[in-house]
Design a protein around this motif. Structure first.
Motif, PDB file in Angstrom:
ATOM      1  N   TYR A 284     -75.048  40.343  64.370  1.00  0.00           N
ATOM      2  CA  TYR A 284     -74.976  39.622  65.641  1.00  0.00           C
ATOM      3  C   TYR A 284     -76.168  39.926  66.542  1.00  0.00           C
ATOM      4  O   TYR A 284     -76.571  41.075  66.700  1.00  0.00           O
ATOM      5  CB  TYR A 284     -73.711  39.957  66.431  1.00  0.00           C
TER       6      TYR A 284
ATOM      7  N   ALA B 268     -81.742  34.295  68.235  1.00  0.00           N
ATOM      8  CA  ALA B 268     -82.074  34.085  66.825  1.00  0.00           C
ATOM      9  C   ALA B 268     -83.456  34.706  66.560  1.00  0.00           C
ATOM     10  O   ALA B 268     -83.941  35.499  67.344  1.00  0.00           O
ATOM     11  CB  ALA B 268     -82.052  32.598  66.493  1.00  0.00           C
TER      12      ALA B 268
ATOM     13  N   TYR C 130     -83.158  36.753  60.445  1.00  0.00           N
ATOM     14  CA  TYR C 130     -82.039  36.289  59.622  1.00  0.00           C
ATOM     15  C   TYR C 130     -80.991  37.381  59.461  1.00  0.00           C
ATOM     16  O   TYR C 130     -81.288  38.475  58.974  1.00  0.00           O
ATOM     17  CB  TYR C 130     -82.525  35.837  58.244  1.00  0.00           C
TER      18      TYR C 130
ATOM     19  N   ASN D 159     -71.790  38.168  59.483  1.00  0.00           N
ATOM     20  CA  ASN D 159     -71.283  37.966  60.840  1.00  0.00           C
ATOM     21  C   ASN D 159     -70.492  39.195  61.281  1.00  0.00           C
ATOM     22  O   ASN D 159     -69.499  39.559  60.652  1.00  0.00           O
ATOM     23  CB  ASN D 159     -70.388  36.713  60.846  1.00  0.00           C
TER      24      ASN D 159
ATOM     25  N   ARG E 258     -70.392  32.958  67.817  1.00  0.00           N
ATOM     26  CA  ARG E 258     -71.270  31.816  67.587  1.00  0.00           C
ATOM     27  C   ARG E 258     -71.026  31.253  66.194  1.00  0.00           C
ATOM     28  O   ARG E 258     -70.846  32.005  65.240  1.00  0.00           O
ATOM     29  CB  ARG E 258     -72.733  32.244  67.756  1.00  0.00           C
ATOM     30  N   GLU E 259     -71.023  29.938  66.087  1.00  0.00           N
ATOM     31  CA  GLU E 259     -70.743  29.301  64.798  1.00  0.00           C
ATOM     32  C   GLU E 259     -71.764  29.701  63.744  1.00  0.00           C
ATOM     33  O   GLU E 259     -71.423  29.952  62.590  1.00  0.00           O
ATOM     34  CB  GLU E 259     -70.712  27.776  64.964  1.00  0.00           C
ATOM     35  N   ASP E 260     -73.035  29.753  64.121  1.00  0.00           N
ATOM     36  CA  ASP E 260     -74.101  30.110  63.182  1.00  0.00           C
ATOM     37  C   ASP E 260     -74.916  31.238  63.792  1.00  0.00           C
ATOM     38  O   ASP E 260     -75.612  31.041  64.791  1.00  0.00           O
ATOM     39  CB  ASP E 260     -74.992  28.892  62.906  1.00  0.00           C
TER      40      ASP E 260
ATOM     41  N   ASN F 157     -77.525  32.472  62.994  1.00  0.00           N
ATOM     42  CA  ASN F 157     -78.975  32.299  62.884  1.00  0.00           C
ATOM     43  C   ASN F 157     -79.470  31.029  63.578  1.00  0.00           C
ATOM     44  O   ASN F 157     -80.601  30.601  63.365  1.00  0.00           O
ATOM     45  CB  ASN F 157     -79.380  32.308  61.406  1.00  0.00           C
ATOM     46  N   ASP F 158     -78.618  30.449  64.422  1.00  0.00           N
ATOM     47  CA  ASP F 158     -78.998  29.276  65.199  1.00  0.00           C
ATOM     48  C   ASP F 158     -78.781  29.587  66.674  1.00  0.00           C
ATOM     49  O   ASP F 158     -77.650  29.736  67.136  1.00  0.00           O
ATOM     50  CB  ASP F 158     -78.167  28.059  64.779  1.00  0.00           C
TER      51      ASP F 158
ATOM     52  N   SER G  67     -76.353  27.104  68.494  1.00  0.00           N
ATOM     53  CA  SER G  67     -75.104  26.643  67.889  1.00  0.00           C
ATOM     54  C   SER G  67     -73.939  26.938  68.830  1.00  0.00           C
ATOM     55  O   SER G  67     -74.013  27.806  69.715  1.00  0.00           O
ATOM     56  CB  SER G  67     -74.875  27.313  66.530  1.00  0.00           C
TER      57      SER G  67
ATOM     58  N   SER H 279     -70.836  28.245  70.745  1.00  0.00           N
ATOM     59  CA  SER H 279     -70.317  29.600  70.859  1.00  0.00           C
ATOM     60  C   SER H 279     -69.152  29.648  71.824  1.00  0.00           C
ATOM     61  O   SER H 279     -68.974  28.756  72.663  1.00  0.00           O
ATOM     62  CB  SER H 279     -71.415  30.571  71.320  1.00  0.00           C
TER      63      SER H 279
END
Length: 378
Positions: free
Chosen positions: A131, A135, A138, A142, A183-185, A187-188, A191, A193
């Motif tokens: 987390y 971003a 990578y 999660n 957050r859903e992604d 690495n985005d 995205s 949250s």
């Protein structure tokens, strides 16, 4: 700096360690369990890339902070900055355990300098395994969903707690993870949250605190507010963990035109304080409502500190100062300390690169004297 040298330098091995409860200021002074620390975030280890041999923060910087009356620094750390792995590719889960002792020694050196000038140091995992609010690196899993990420998280905090096992809680604290959100992604940056489900936050915070207090039961643990630092974590108020709020509300002021915080930064409404900005009327009343749950938390016996606050340099200076004066007045009147993001740089009192400030030369740096005076009075 080697660990033995660090301990000798700080002189903080204690036969009897200060208990966490002894952090409490006198009842006549405040209802907040934490002292009203005032200071700055230092970004030497904020990037996932290893720090240069020369620390960005110099000893003279601590002297200036001390002379200006500040007593607190928060050190946000990206865990990859002190690991050894092949940086030409994405990190592998097993490599998250590959601690680079030389890199950790650099963090020890910064902590030692802070302690030399009587600063309380808050170590924070700004990027934890699985987390980060930002971003740019990578993450292989999660933190809130994957047991492997959680086990790595506990490992890292146990490592830090072990290094500072004999350092008083008057001098050091452990801020678990910066600005948590679900957050859903991972690495985005943008995205969708939401807040971390309370039962999950409790599980992770409780286990991390246990990993820390396994080394010293008196270590001081702090948890950032849920939903990107904004919301009190009601689910952990019984765990002897302090909480950290934020001084960025509303984002229309604090992060005006900030590309990392807004999808369309160039078309944001011009900020005013107080005043109508877009479809919202911004005022001190909204701030008082925002901070009331945090004030109530202090009255319930949970320590509160504002671990980050301030304003990016695109907000007009007069608007920034008017807004921040209200933020600091509300925090200070409720005995809640604060740390500006950052000391030198876009949010800082030095070299902020604002275009509408009458700077004062300070040993080759550009000092925002009005901003500094406001902080010193808080």
């Amino acid at each position: 700096m080697k660990r033995s040298t660090f301990i000798k330098h700080t002189g903080l091995i204690a036969a009897g360690l200060a208990l966490t409860k002894n952090i409490t200021a006198s009842p006549a002074q405040t209802t907040n369990k934490l002292p009203k620390w005032k200071g700055f975030n230092l970004l030497d280890f904020f990037s996932p890339k290893p720090a240069d041999d020369k620390l960005f923060t110099q000893e003279e910087h601590f002297k200036w902070m001390h002379d200006w009356g500040f007593d607190f620094v928060r050190i946000p750390i990206a865990y990859p900055s002190y690991l050894t792995f092949d940086r030409s590719r994405n990190i592998m889960p097993e490599e998250i355990y590959h601690i680079n002792d030389a890199a950790v020694d650099k963090i020890d050196s910064l902590v030692a300098m802070a302690h030399k000038y009587n600063m309380h140091v808050s170590l924070n995992l700004h990027r934890a395994p699985g987390y980060c609010i930002n971003a740019g690196f990578y993450e292989p899993y999660n933190l809130w969903k994957d047991d492997a990420a959680q086990q790595a998280f506990y490992f890292h905090w146990n490592m830090w707690a072990k290094r500072y096992k004999n350092v008083s809680s008057q001098k050091i604290s452990f801020d678990l993870v910066n600005e948590p959100s679900m957050r859903e992604d991972m690495n985005d940056q943008h995205s969708k949250s939401s807040a971390v489900p309370g039962d999950i936050y409790r599980k992770v915070a409780k286990a991390a605190a246990e990993a820390i207090r396994k080394e010293n039961p008196n270590h001081l643990v702090i948890a950032d507010g849920n939903n990107v630092g904004n919301s009190v974590i009601t689910e952990i108020t019984d765990l002897d963990i302090a909480q950290s709020c934020r001084g960025y509300n509303p984002g229309l002021i604090s992060h005006y035109k900030a590309p990392w915080a807004n999808k369309d930064p160039e078309h944001m409404p011009e900020p005013k304080w107080p005043g109508q900005v877009g479809d919202k009327y911004l005022s001190r009343e909204m701030l008082e409502k925002y901070y009331q749950p945090w004030v109530d938390l202090t009255k319930s016996g949970v320590g509160v500190h504002c671990g980050e606050c301030g304003c990016w340099n695109k907000t007009p200076h007069d608007v920034f100062l008017a807004w921040f004066s209200d933020v600091l007045d509300i925090l200070s009147s409720n005995k809640i300390g604060f740390a500006v993001w950052n000391f030198i740089g876009d949010f800082g009192v030095l070299d902020s690169k604002r275009t509408d400030v009458d700077y004062v030369d300070w040993y080759g740096h550009q000092l925002d004297k009005k901003f500094l005076d406001l902080m010193m009075k808080a």
